[in-house]
Design a protein around this motif. Sequence first.
Motif, PDB file in Angstrom:
ATOM      1  N   PHE A 420       0.960  -1.154   0.021  1.00  0.00           N
ATOM      2  CA  PHE A 420       0.084   0.142   0.137  1.00  0.00           C
ATOM      3  C   PHE A 420       0.978   1.193  -0.105  1.00  0.00           C
ATOM      4  O   PHE A 420       2.004   1.103   0.543  1.00  0.00           O
ATOM      5  CB  PHE A 420      -0.913  -0.041   1.443  1.00  0.00           C
ATOM      6  N   TYR A 421       0.480   2.304  -0.569  1.00  0.00           N
ATOM      7  CA  TYR A 421       1.102   3.440  -0.691  1.00  0.00           C
ATOM      8  C   TYR A 421       0.987   4.291   0.655  1.00  0.00           C
ATOM      9  O   TYR A 421      -0.011   4.604   1.245  1.00  0.00           O
ATOM     10  CB  TYR A 421       0.465   4.518  -1.767  1.00  0.00           C
ATOM     11  N   SER A 422       2.311   4.670   1.150  1.00  0.00           N
ATOM     12  CA  SER A 422       2.419   5.138   2.585  1.00  0.00           C
ATOM     13  C   SER A 422       2.664   6.616   2.094  1.00  0.00           C
ATOM     14  O   SER A 422       3.291   7.312   1.704  1.00  0.00           O
ATOM     15  CB  SER A 422       3.783   4.778   3.168  1.00  0.00           C
ATOM     16  N   ALA A 423       1.368   7.669   3.148  1.00  0.00           N
ATOM     17  CA  ALA A 423       1.408   8.969   2.906  1.00  0.00           C
ATOM     18  C   ALA A 423       2.582   9.717   3.563  1.00  0.00           C
ATOM     19  O   ALA A 423       3.109  10.675   2.836  1.00  0.00           O
ATOM     20  CB  ALA A 423       0.247   9.338   3.560  1.00  0.00           C
ATOM     21  N   LYS A 424       3.065   9.081   4.511  1.00  0.00           N
ATOM     22  CA  LYS A 424       4.415   9.638   5.152  1.00  0.00           C
ATOM     23  C   LYS A 424       5.620   9.069   4.468  1.00  0.00           C
ATOM     24  O   LYS A 424       6.458  10.078   4.171  1.00  0.00           O
ATOM     25  CB  LYS A 424       4.537   8.998   6.714  1.00  0.00           C
ATOM     26  N   ILE A 445      -4.027   0.971  12.926  1.00  0.00           N
ATOM     27  CA  ILE A 445      -3.271   0.774  11.461  1.00  0.00           C
ATOM     28  C   ILE A 445      -4.261   1.966  10.459  1.00  0.00           C
ATOM     29  O   ILE A 445      -5.417   1.570  10.336  1.00  0.00           O
ATOM     30  CB  ILE A 445      -2.958  -0.252  10.597  1.00  0.00           C
ATOM     31  N   TYR A 446      -3.903   3.306  10.294  1.00  0.00           N
ATOM     32  CA  TYR A 446      -4.845   4.138   9.593  1.00  0.00           C
ATOM     33  C   TYR A 446      -4.755   4.159   8.177  1.00  0.00           C
ATOM     34  O   TYR A 446      -3.697   3.884   7.496  1.00  0.00           O
ATOM     35  CB  TYR A 446      -4.539   5.678  10.038  1.00  0.00           C
ATOM     36  N   TYR A 447      -5.891   4.102   7.581  1.00  0.00           N
ATOM     37  CA  TYR A 447      -5.974   3.969   5.996  1.00  0.00           C
ATOM     38  C   TYR A 447      -6.777   4.938   5.442  1.00  0.00           C
ATOM     39  O   TYR A 447      -7.867   5.357   6.377  1.00  0.00           O
ATOM     40  CB  TYR A 447      -6.059   2.547   5.597  1.00  0.00           C
ATOM     41  N   ALA A 448      -6.795   5.489   4.307  1.00  0.00           N
ATOM     42  CA  ALA A 448      -7.711   6.223   3.407  1.00  0.00           C
ATOM     43  C   ALA A 448      -8.147   5.520   2.268  1.00  0.00           C
ATOM     44  O   ALA A 448      -7.107   5.163   1.653  1.00  0.00           O
ATOM     45  CB  ALA A 448      -7.477   7.604   3.419  1.00  0.00           C
ATOM     46  N   ALA A 449      -9.360   5.561   1.851  1.00  0.00           N
ATOM     47  CA  ALA A 449      -9.740   4.867   0.618  1.00  0.00           C
ATOM     48  C   ALA A 449     -10.224   5.876  -0.383  1.00  0.00           C
ATOM     49  O   ALA A 449     -11.132   6.658   0.038  1.00  0.00           O
ATOM     50  CB  ALA A 449     -10.764   3.673   1.046  1.00  0.00           C
ATOM     51  N   GLY A 450     -10.106   5.846  -1.413  1.00  0.00           N
ATOM     52  CA  GLY A 450     -10.444   6.830  -2.586  1.00  0.00           C
ATOM     53  C   GLY A 450     -10.058   6.462  -3.865  1.00  0.00           C
ATOM     54  O   GLY A 450      -9.343   5.367  -4.196  1.00  0.00           O
ATOM     55  N   GLY A 469       1.456  12.414  13.868  1.00  0.00           N
ATOM     56  CA  GLY A 469       2.708  11.573  13.663  1.00  0.00           C
ATOM     57  C   GLY A 469       2.644  10.022  13.518  1.00  0.00           C
ATOM     58  O   GLY A 469       3.348   9.329  13.415  1.00  0.00           O
ATOM     59  N   TYR A 470       1.328   9.857  12.739  1.00  0.00           N
ATOM     60  CA  TYR A 470       1.076   8.503  12.517  1.00  0.00           C
ATOM     61  C   TYR A 470       0.969   8.529  10.891  1.00  0.00           C
ATOM     62  O   TYR A 470       0.335   9.375  10.200  1.00  0.00           O
ATOM     63  CB  TYR A 470      -0.414   8.221  13.086  1.00  0.00           C
ATOM     64  N   ASP A 471       1.300   7.540  10.390  1.00  0.00           N
ATOM     65  CA  ASP A 471       1.407   7.299   8.908  1.00  0.00           C
ATOM     66  C   ASP A 471      -0.050   6.876   8.339  1.00  0.00           C
ATOM     67  O   ASP A 471      -0.916   6.231   9.359  1.00  0.00           O
ATOM     68  CB  ASP A 471       2.407   6.138   8.399  1.00  0.00           C
ATOM     69  N   VAL A 472      -0.554   7.138   7.178  1.00  0.00           N
ATOM     70  CA  VAL A 472      -1.612   6.615   6.645  1.00  0.00           C
ATOM     71  C   VAL A 472      -1.418   6.009   5.205  1.00  0.00           C
ATOM     72  O   VAL A 472      -0.746   6.420   4.576  1.00  0.00           O
ATOM     73  CB  VAL A 472      -2.661   7.875   6.220  1.00  0.00           C
ATOM     74  N   LEU A 473      -2.039   4.850   5.172  1.00  0.00           N
ATOM     75  CA  LEU A 473      -2.036   4.118   3.845  1.00  0.00           C
ATOM     76  C   LEU A 473      -3.025   4.537   2.961  1.00  0.00           C
ATOM     77  O   LEU A 473      -4.204   4.734   3.424  1.00  0.00           O
ATOM     78  CB  LEU A 473      -2.156   2.426   4.096  1.00  0.00           C
ATOM     79  N   LEU A 474      -2.629   4.746   1.741  1.00  0.00           N
ATOM     80  CA  LEU A 474      -3.581   5.719   0.734  1.00  0.00           C
ATOM     81  C   LEU A 474      -3.886   4.461  -0.303  1.00  0.00           C
ATOM     82  O   LEU A 474      -3.124   3.924  -0.820  1.00  0.00           O
ATOM     83  CB  LEU A 474      -3.042   6.739   0.006  1.00  0.00           C
ATOM     84  N   CYS A 475      -5.252   3.992  -0.221  1.00  0.00           N
ATOM     85  CA  CYS A 475      -5.639   2.953  -0.941  1.00  0.00           C
ATOM     86  C   CYS A 475      -6.706   3.369  -1.917  1.00  0.00           C
ATOM     87  O   CYS A 475      -7.785   4.032  -1.926  1.00  0.00           O
ATOM     88  CB  CYS A 475      -6.440   2.143   0.137  1.00  0.00           C
ATOM     89  N   ASN A 508     -10.242   3.078   9.099  1.00  0.00           N
ATOM     90  CA  ASN A 508     -10.415   3.871   7.815  1.00  0.00           C
ATOM     91  C   ASN A 508     -10.552   5.446   8.748  1.00  0.00           C
ATOM     92  O   ASN A 508     -11.407   5.544   9.535  1.00  0.00           O
ATOM     93  CB  ASN A 508     -11.739   3.783   7.014  1.00  0.00           C
ATOM     94  N   VAL A 509      -9.787   6.566   8.411  1.00  0.00           N
ATOM     95  CA  VAL A 509      -9.633   7.759   8.971  1.00  0.00           C
ATOM     96  C   VAL A 509     -11.117   8.432   8.633  1.00  0.00           C
ATOM     97  O   VAL A 509     -11.171   9.487   9.316  1.00  0.00           O
ATOM     98  CB  VAL A 509      -8.417   8.605   8.230  1.00  0.00           C
ATOM     99  N   ALA A 510     -11.777   7.894   7.707  1.00  0.00           N
ATOM    100  CA  ALA A 510     -13.130   8.645   7.421  1.00  0.00           C
ATOM    101  C   ALA A 510     -14.446   7.968   8.080  1.00  0.00           C
ATOM    102  O   ALA A 510     -15.413   8.251   7.912  1.00  0.00           O
ATOM    103  CB  ALA A 510     -13.130   8.987   6.080  1.00  0.00           C
ATOM    104  N   SER A 511     -14.010   6.928   8.976  1.00  0.00           N
ATOM    105  CA  SER A 511     -15.068   6.437   9.508  1.00  0.00           C
ATOM    106  C   SER A 511     -14.797   6.152  10.855  1.00  0.00           C
ATOM    107  O   SER A 511     -13.723   5.947  11.497  1.00  0.00           O
ATOM    108  CB  SER A 511     -15.077   4.699   9.139  1.00  0.00           C
ATOM    109  N   GLY A 512     -16.025   6.328  11.833  1.00  0.00           N
ATOM    110  CA  GLY A 512     -15.921   6.086  13.247  1.00  0.00           C
ATOM    111  C   GLY A 512     -15.165   7.213  14.017  1.00  0.00           C
ATOM    112  O   GLY A 512     -14.553   8.395  13.374  1.00  0.00           O
ATOM    113  N   GLU A 513     -14.895   6.945  15.255  1.00  0.00           N
ATOM    114  CA  GLU A 513     -14.079   7.591  16.132  1.00  0.00           C
ATOM    115  C   GLU A 513     -12.385   6.968  15.963  1.00  0.00           C
ATOM    116  O   GLU A 513     -12.092   5.824  16.326  1.00  0.00           O
ATOM    117  CB  GLU A 513     -14.404   7.478  17.513  1.00  0.00           C
TER     118      GLU A 513
END
Length: 650
Positions: A420-424, A445-450, A469-475, A508-513
């Motif tokens: 997966f592509y690492s945003a950081k 483990i944080y990810y964003a899907a789009g 300070g946390y990385d996000v996987l761009l999916c 998913n960074v766009a879902s839930g708390e």
Amino acid sequence: MRKFKTESKKLLDLMINSIYTNREIFLRELISNASDAVDKLYFKSLTDKEIQLGKDELAIQVSFDKDARTVTVSDSGIGMTKDELDRNLGTIAHSDSMAFKMDNAESQGDDVDIIGQFGVGFYSAFMVAKSVRVVSKAYGSDEAWAWESDGVEGYTISEATREDHGTDVILTLKDNGENSDGTGENYDTFLSEYGLKSLIKRYSNYVRYPVQMEVSKTREKPKPEDAGDDYKPEYESYTEIDTINSMIPIWKRSKSEVTEEEYNEFYKTDFHDFADPARTFSIHAEGALSYDALLFIPSRAPYDLYSKDFKKGLALYSSNVLIMEKCEELLPDHYNFVRGVVDSQDLQLNISRETLQHNSQLRAIAKKVEKKITAELKKMRDNDREEYERFFENFGRGLEYGIYTSYGMLKDELAELLLFYSAKQQKLVTLDEYLEAAPADQKAIYYAAGESIDRLAKMPIVNTVLAKGYDVLLCTRDVDEFCFTAMMTYGRAAAEGEDAPEPLELKNVASGELDLATEEEKKEAEEATKENEALFTAMKDVLGDAVSSVTVSSRLTDAPACVTAAGPVSLEMERILAQTPDGADMKSERVLEINAKHAVFDVLKAAQEAGDADKVKLYTEVLYNQALIVEGMPIDDPVAYANAVTKLMA
């Protein structure tokens, strides 16, 4: 006329119309029988010193006569006496080859490989022939005999002539037209050099003895001595005996004897690809179930890989004879891209030699094949990252789909192979590499899907997580989020001598708390929500059922608002499912989150306090639609949105 020793008419009709599904395999069966006959004589020469016979003297010939409508398969094998013709061909399902294998089981080795099992392969000839004549002369005998039948009631045996030992099987083909089952058939296909050569190459290419045919060729005529400078080459046609089959399978040759170019050429020729494979590897297993496998990972995906018409599978051979071009049971769905062959003489085939009797054998081979593929992919990932990234671009979707369709049961096998592509880090990483770079206090483990990496990288929520300070996987694959949902958690593999660390939830960074806010930030959000309850109620009334709630966000820093999903269906899932017939009604539970520290929020508060319901409505709709656009979601009424923006600008 002698009667068959079974209810031949019923049995032959059953076999011709039910046991075999493909008429063209008659040639495979006759060549296999011829190979058995040659093998028996060769075996006899090994055990009888009086028989001086070299393996190079043994061959199989295939010929045709278009005018007489005959196809002939001849061998220089052990031949049959009159009694053997009567016993072997007069009794359907009597296998002399099987009896030979059982009688000489301990004496056979690599030099002898009897193929026959059921004694019915010969009768497949009646699928294409209206009559069959067999002329045979047993080794050491002065007499030759002919067996003839139309495959209906019985057969005749009469004296014949044949110069040497061996057998000729002469088929007089049916006329073109209607078959007994009402289907039309063009039997002329089997009366051509190209047609017969193609069948030999396809089914009997690796029979251990030469399969020879007289073939047509062209050659340049010698240049006349008195030819002038303007002489143009002339060509002539001629015929000569050619060996059509390769005999020794490439997968049974020692790896040290085969060059990479030979493997590549075999792959491209047999599997119809113009590009060299990315990886080539083999398996040689001995024991209760012995087999050889030669496997290839393609360097590019076929155009139909993800279509419903694509058929997975490895070519299955038994004793070098093709049984199935694509045996689906040998490959799991997530490795459907792998090409190759499996060859075993231990397989228990069904009577038609087109499928297997005992799937347990197939499952045992498939399990070993799957483990080998996994090991080779890990080796590629660790030793040739650039090549592996190209592989994953072509075939990674299938690996993720394997996790999703297995409800996460395959994650232990496949998750380590995902990229997966690492945003950081701004590159492709494995999940283990993501965790290795993660802070010790990271809880998920944080990810964003789009749809695209560029768009995801600009999302406010992604930047908020990065700022913490946390990385996000761009999916960006349509299956990414479904794969993560099935996995639920992922943890690093345990180091040697240590306990495995606690697995982390995939979020998913766009879902839930996300639970990234400090206690102070959470408290501020709660107080802002209570203080502006009337405003949020009014905004919820404006949006109606489009959102489940309007609340203060603890995750936003710069953006005025965002839309998140509170339930199991995320915004990206909703977008993907909307493109499928059965998923159009699947909706996410949307939440409009407002940044209480943004200047726009102050304008909203002022409008609410002034009792300007129209302005609250206008601002609410604009904010909501803007948030949807940022998430890559469609808005219900683009014209209304454009008018609202224009109104604000006026």
